[in-house]
Write a protein that holds these residues in place. Structure first.
Motif, PDB file in Angstrom:
ATOM      1  N   ARG A 154     -48.819 116.032   9.824  1.00  0.00           N
ATOM      2  CA  ARG A 154     -48.168 117.126  10.560  1.00  0.00           C
ATOM      3  C   ARG A 154     -47.288 117.958   9.641  1.00  0.00           C
ATOM      4  O   ARG A 154     -47.121 119.160   9.851  1.00  0.00           O
ATOM      5  CB  ARG A 154     -47.346 116.563  11.706  1.00  0.00           C
ATOM      6  N   ARG A 155     -46.718 117.353   8.612  1.00  0.00           N
ATOM      7  CA  ARG A 155     -45.849 118.083   7.676  1.00  0.00           C
ATOM      8  C   ARG A 155     -46.628 118.952   6.697  1.00  0.00           C
ATOM      9  O   ARG A 155     -46.092 119.901   6.136  1.00  0.00           O
ATOM     10  CB  ARG A 155     -45.009 117.107   6.869  1.00  0.00           C
ATOM     11  N   ARG A 156     -47.886 118.596   6.454  1.00  0.00           N
ATOM     12  CA  ARG A 156     -48.698 119.308   5.473  1.00  0.00           C
ATOM     13  C   ARG A 156     -48.827 120.777   5.881  1.00  0.00           C
ATOM     14  O   ARG A 156     -48.980 121.104   7.038  1.00  0.00           O
ATOM     15  CB  ARG A 156     -50.083 118.676   5.414  1.00  0.00           C
ATOM     16  N   LYS A 157     -48.743 121.651   4.925  1.00  0.00           N
ATOM     17  CA  LYS A 157     -48.902 123.071   5.195  1.00  0.00           C
ATOM     18  C   LYS A 157     -50.304 123.343   5.724  1.00  0.00           C
ATOM     19  O   LYS A 157     -51.289 123.002   5.084  1.00  0.00           O
ATOM     20  CB  LYS A 157     -48.703 123.884   3.926  1.00  0.00           C
ATOM     21  N   ALA A 158     -50.368 123.962   6.878  1.00  0.00           N
ATOM     22  CA  ALA A 158     -51.673 124.270   7.464  1.00  0.00           C
ATOM     23  C   ALA A 158     -52.345 125.415   6.706  1.00  0.00           C
ATOM     24  O   ALA A 158     -53.560 125.487   6.648  1.00  0.00           O
ATOM     25  CB  ALA A 158     -51.507 124.635   8.927  1.00  0.00           C
ATOM     26  N   GLY A 159     -51.574 126.285   6.112  1.00  0.00           N
ATOM     27  CA  GLY A 159     -52.129 127.455   5.455  1.00  0.00           C
ATOM     28  C   GLY A 159     -52.280 127.318   3.957  1.00  0.00           C
ATOM     29  O   GLY A 159     -52.174 128.303   3.240  1.00  0.00           O
ATOM     30  N   ASP A 160     -52.541 126.117   3.453  1.00  0.00           N
ATOM     31  CA  ASP A 160     -52.643 125.969   2.004  1.00  0.00           C
ATOM     32  C   ASP A 160     -54.028 126.333   1.473  1.00  0.00           C
ATOM     33  O   ASP A 160     -54.249 126.320   0.278  1.00  0.00           O
ATOM     34  CB  ASP A 160     -52.233 124.568   1.549  1.00  0.00           C
ATOM     35  N   GLY A 161     -54.972 126.643   2.369  1.00  0.00           N
ATOM     36  CA  GLY A 161     -56.285 127.114   1.937  1.00  0.00           C
ATOM     37  C   GLY A 161     -57.341 126.049   1.752  1.00  0.00           C
ATOM     38  O   GLY A 161     -58.504 126.360   1.527  1.00  0.00           O
ATOM     39  N   TYR A 162     -56.984 124.783   1.828  1.00  0.00           N
ATOM     40  CA  TYR A 162     -57.947 123.706   1.632  1.00  0.00           C
ATOM     41  C   TYR A 162     -58.549 123.238   2.957  1.00  0.00           C
ATOM     42  O   TYR A 162     -57.874 123.249   3.981  1.00  0.00           O
ATOM     43  CB  TYR A 162     -57.286 122.496   0.960  1.00  0.00           C
ATOM     44  N   LEU A 163     -59.788 122.813   2.899  1.00  0.00           N
ATOM     45  CA  LEU A 163     -60.436 122.158   4.021  1.00  0.00           C
ATOM     46  C   LEU A 163     -60.398 120.661   3.747  1.00  0.00           C
ATOM     47  O   LEU A 163     -60.629 120.230   2.620  1.00  0.00           O
ATOM     48  CB  LEU A 163     -61.887 122.616   4.150  1.00  0.00           C
TER      49      LEU A 163
END
Length: 76
Positions: free
Chosen positions: A14-23
């Motif tokens: 949940r803390r991970r950036k959702a918009g970091d560009g990785y799948l």
């Protein structure tokens, strides 16, 4: 509050950036099947083009491996 490994993994996700560009794809497989799945992933999405990597992994009971693969959506 429960302190199981899965709870910690969920909290970190949940803390991970959702918009970091990785799948990301997460798998839970027996050890040999996990090894084959990771090799197939790298064959399909080469590290040089997709920046593919095993982002995290852990051993579970009964010789199973839970691991998350990440890659960019397209190659350069």
């Amino acid at each position: 509050m429960a302190f199981r490994p899965r709870d910690l993994a969920d909290r970190m996700a949940r803390r991970r950036k959702a918009g970091d560009g990785y799948l990301r794809e997460t798998f839970t497989l027996p050890r040999e099947a996990a090894r084959a799945k990771a090799q197939a992933f790298f064959a399909r999405y080469p590290k040089a083009g997709y920046m593919s990597e095993v982002e995290s992994w852990r051993e579970l009971p009964d010789d199973r491996i839970e691991f998350t693969m990440r890659r960019l959506p397209t190659a350069d």
